[in-house]
Design a protein around this motif. Structure first.
Motif, short mmCIF file in Angstrom:
data_model
loop_
_atom_site.label_atom_id
_atom_site.label_comp_id
_atom_site.label_asym_id
_atom_site.label_seq_id
_atom_site.Cartn_x
_atom_site.Cartn_y
_atom_site.Cartn_z
N GLY A 17 -2.01 4.09 -3.02
CA GLY A 17 -1.23 5.29 -3.22
C GLY A 17 -1.47 6.31 -2.12
O GLY A 17 -2.08 5.99 -1.09
N THR A 28 1.87 14.20 0.73
CA THR A 28 2.71 13.61 -0.30
C THR A 28 3.96 14.47 -0.49
O THR A 28 4.00 15.62 -0.07
CB THR A 28 1.99 13.54 -1.66
OG1 THR A 28 1.80 14.86 -2.13
CG2 THR A 28 0.67 12.83 -1.54
N THR A 95 2.20 -1.24 -2.61
CA THR A 95 1.94 0.15 -2.26
C THR A 95 3.01 1.07 -2.81
O THR A 95 4.18 0.71 -2.89
CB THR A 95 1.81 0.34 -0.72
OG1 THR A 95 1.46 1.72 -0.46
CG2 THR A 95 3.10 0.01 0.02
N GLN A 96 2.55 2.24 -3.21
CA GLN A 96 3.48 3.30 -3.63
C GLN A 96 3.90 4.12 -2.42
O GLN A 96 4.78 4.98 -2.53
CB GLN A 96 2.78 4.21 -4.65
CG GLN A 96 2.39 3.47 -5.93
CD GLN A 96 1.51 4.29 -6.84
OE1 GLN A 96 0.62 5.02 -6.40
NE2 GLN A 96 1.73 4.18 -8.13
N ASN A 97 3.25 3.89 -1.30
CA ASN A 97 3.55 4.68 -0.11
C ASN A 97 4.82 4.19 0.58
O ASN A 97 5.11 3.00 0.58
CB ASN A 97 2.36 4.63 0.87
CG ASN A 97 1.09 5.17 0.24
OD1 ASN A 97 1.16 5.96 -0.69
ND2 ASN A 97 -0.06 4.75 0.74
N THR A 192 -4.96 6.17 -5.52
CA THR A 192 -3.93 6.52 -6.49
C THR A 192 -4.63 6.91 -7.77
O THR A 192 -5.55 6.24 -8.21
CB THR A 192 -2.94 5.35 -6.72
OG1 THR A 192 -2.10 5.67 -7.82
CG2 THR A 192 -3.64 4.03 -6.98
N ALA A 199 0.52 1.78 -11.75
CA ALA A 199 -0.93 1.64 -11.63
C ALA A 199 -1.57 1.52 -13.00
O ALA A 199 -2.41 0.65 -13.24
CB ALA A 199 -1.50 2.84 -10.88
N ASN A 217 -11.07 6.05 -5.30
CA ASN A 217 -10.29 7.27 -5.20
C ASN A 217 -11.21 8.43 -4.83
O ASN A 217 -12.36 8.48 -5.24
CB ASN A 217 -9.60 7.56 -6.54
CG ASN A 217 -8.36 8.40 -6.38
OD1 ASN A 217 -7.59 8.20 -5.43
ND2 ASN A 217 -8.16 9.34 -7.28
#
Ligand SMILES: [Zn+2]
Length: 245
Positions: A17, A28, A95-97, A192, A199, A217
């Motif tokens: 994330g 972000t 990936t969330q990116n 994340t 997730a 994290n």
């Protein structure tokens, strides 16, 4: 730090994330209190907002493109690419990116859950999303293929917006990987908070199949108690040590 317990049969599923890209200086969407030039993020990240003001939306993503193209992958991205080299098909990165930095670091077995800011697709026709680094600050991109058929279709960023669902094919790839791994699954959620889908659900699934889960994290995460192992720190510092690189 004890290196990851990777055995011959271990399959590693990674979810990354925003925290992984933060070290590359990528902010972000939510940074700045959820506002961009006084517009709510929803306005530039939803179909409703796009229909209302496509130029505003394209200016927003053009700015994101600039940021991403000026950034470089960091040690965390490279560590993941190296782990993939070692594991081959026993590795899958999700990936969330949307910044494409994993691919630039060399990751290949990789699924971008929320799309990619440097890709564009058509609203209407079935053409594949394509790499596009153009900045549309004062112009709107039109689909050439639709144009050939006399339609005047605007192209959109290849991003999963609010209210849109994740690509079903992508989700089935993840499901398949998990079922094949079974109790040999090692699930890592990195950078994340893990409180949001997917997730949160992935850690549940990992536990259900008997796999082992790690959360790496910087900040404390709400659902940290769901993970067997929690490591607080920057991914660029933690991952090379955790992977024994
Ligand atoms: Zn088209």
């Amino acid at each position: 730090m004890t290196p990851l317990p990777i055995r011959k049969a271990t399959r590693v599923l990674v979810l990354t994330g925003a925290g992984v890209s933060a070290e590359s200086g990528i902010a972000t969407f939510r940074a700045g209190g959820g506002l961009w030039e006084k517009h709510r993020v929803e306005q530039v990240a939803s179909m409703e907002g796009f229909v209302e003001d496509p130029q505003l939306v394209w200016r927003f993503y053009s700015e994101r493109r600039k940021g991403v193209l000026a950034a470089e992958p960091n040690a965390g991205h490279y560590a993941l690419a190296e782990l993939e080299q070692r594991l081959g098909d026993r590795f899958l990165l999700t990936t969330q990116n949307v910044d494409g930095l994993h691919a630039r670091a060399g990751s290949e077995r990789m699924l971008e859950l929320h799309g990619n800011v440097c890709m564009t697709r058509c609203l209407l026709c079935a053409r594949e999303p394509f790499v596009d680094e153009t900045l549309y600050l004062d112009s709107l991109p039109k689909c050439e293929l639709c144009g050939e058929e006399g339609r005047d279709t605007i192209l959109r960023p290849h991003i999963v917006w609010f209210g849109e669902s994740l690509d079903g094919w992508v989700l089935s790839q993840i499901d398949d990987f998990i079922s094949e791994a079974g109790s040999d699954l090692l699930f890592l959620a990195i950078g994340t908070a893990g409180a949001v889908y997917p997730a949160a659900s992935l850690v549940d699934v990992a536990r259900r199949v008997g796999g082992v889960s790690y959360l790496i994290n910087l900040d404390e995460a709400d659902n940290a108690s769901q993970f067997e192992h929690v490591i607080r720190g920057k991914s660029g510092e933690v991952l090379p040590r955790l992977f024994g690189l």
